[in-house]
Design a protein around this motif. Structure first.
Motif, mmCIF file in Angstrom:
data_model
loop_
_atom_site.group_PDB
_atom_site.id
_atom_site.type_symbol
_atom_site.label_atom_id
_atom_site.label_comp_id
_atom_site.label_asym_id
_atom_site.label_seq_id
_atom_site.Cartn_x
_atom_site.Cartn_y
_atom_site.Cartn_z
ATOM 1 N N VAL A 157 38.731 42.560 32.762
ATOM 2 C CA VAL A 157 38.464 44.003 32.709
ATOM 3 C C VAL A 157 38.832 44.665 34.035
ATOM 4 C CG1 VAL A 157 36.612 45.724 32.550
ATOM 5 C CG2 VAL A 157 36.727 43.847 30.905
ATOM 6 N N ALA A 158 38.392 44.092 35.150
ATOM 7 C CA ALA A 158 38.680 44.675 36.472
ATOM 8 C C ALA A 158 40.175 44.660 36.763
ATOM 9 C CB ALA A 158 37.908 43.930 37.553
ATOM 10 N N GLY A 159 40.833 43.562 36.436
ATOM 11 C CA GLY A 159 42.280 43.485 36.632
ATOM 12 C C GLY A 159 43.019 44.501 35.784
ATOM 13 N N GLY A 160 42.551 44.710 34.553
ATOM 14 C CA GLY A 160 43.150 45.713 33.677
ATOM 15 C C GLY A 160 43.038 47.113 34.248
ATOM 16 N N LEU A 161 41.920 47.417 34.880
ATOM 17 C CA LEU A 161 41.748 48.729 35.505
ATOM 18 C C LEU A 161 42.710 48.918 36.678
ATOM 19 C CD1 LEU A 161 37.856 48.989 35.371
ATOM 20 C CD2 LEU A 161 39.490 50.390 34.087
ATOM 21 N N PHE A 162 42.952 47.861 37.435
ATOM 22 C CA PHE A 162 43.934 47.930 38.526
ATOM 23 C C PHE A 162 45.328 48.191 37.949
ATOM 24 C CE2 PHE A 162 42.958 46.159 42.932
ATOM 25 C CZ PHE A 162 41.710 46.743 42.969
ATOM 26 N N LYS A 163 45.675 47.440 36.910
ATOM 27 C CA LYS A 163 47.001 47.605 36.293
ATOM 28 C C LYS A 163 47.165 49.025 35.757
ATOM 29 C CE LYS A 163 48.856 43.255 35.624
ATOM 30 N NZ LYS A 163 50.126 43.023 36.223
ATOM 31 N N ARG A 164 46.131 49.518 35.071
ATOM 32 C CA ARG A 164 46.184 50.861 34.501
ATOM 33 C C ARG A 164 46.350 51.915 35.593
ATOM 34 N NH1 ARG A 164 41.350 51.541 31.157
ATOM 35 N NH2 ARG A 164 42.311 49.831 30.035
#
Length: 149
Positions: free
Chosen positions: A53-60
């Motif tokens: 989830v945290a990595g996805g927020l960085f990517k987004r």
């Protein structure tokens, strides 16, 4: 700036190896049971979920996952509303889950050691970098959200 060749996921791998070494060679008191294995599994899965989830927020947000690379945004939404470092927290939860699952008391020393290493090697320097890149937003964010939990 100091070049960091060993990235945080490698410290996670080192931690898992250390847990298995503790379990094999210096286990200390054991606490294995179905309950501890279930708790360990839940912690491990929660840590993995937090990482994703945290990595996805960085990517987004279009910012780099690798520390000290291209920082283009300050991510403060989602899980970042509760922890300034949910990816590191996820890794610590994974290590705690593995340590609880193997059931060796000495393995429980690894997650706090990981947290100390990560805080001094990555988090504190990252905070300095973010403070310089986002001089108004980052201190306000730090005032609202704790470093770990």
């Amino acid at each position: 700036m100091v070049k960091r060749i060993i990235y945080p996921p490698m410290w996670l791998v080192f931690g898992v190896c250390a847990i298995f070494a503790c379990n094999e060679f210096y286990p200390g008191p054991r606490f294995t049971s179905h309950g501890s294995q279930a708790i360990g599994g839940v912690l491990l899965l929660a840590g993995l979920a937090l990482l994703v989830v945290a990595g996805g927020l960085f990517k987004r947000a279009g910012t780099d996952l690798i520390p000290f690379r291209t920082v283009s945004a300050l991510v403060t939404t989602g899980v970042y509303r509760f922890s300034r470092n949910p990816m590191y927290l996820g890794m610590a939860a994974i290590l705690l889950g593995v340590a609880v699952t193997v059931g060796a008391a000495t393995a429980l020393l690894v997650p706090p050691l990981f947290m100390v290493i990560v805080e001094w090697r990555y988090i504190r320097p990252e905070e300095d970098l973010l403070r310089n890149l986002f001089p108004e937003e980052y201190p306000a964010y730090c005032a609202r959200v704790r470093r770990w939990i």
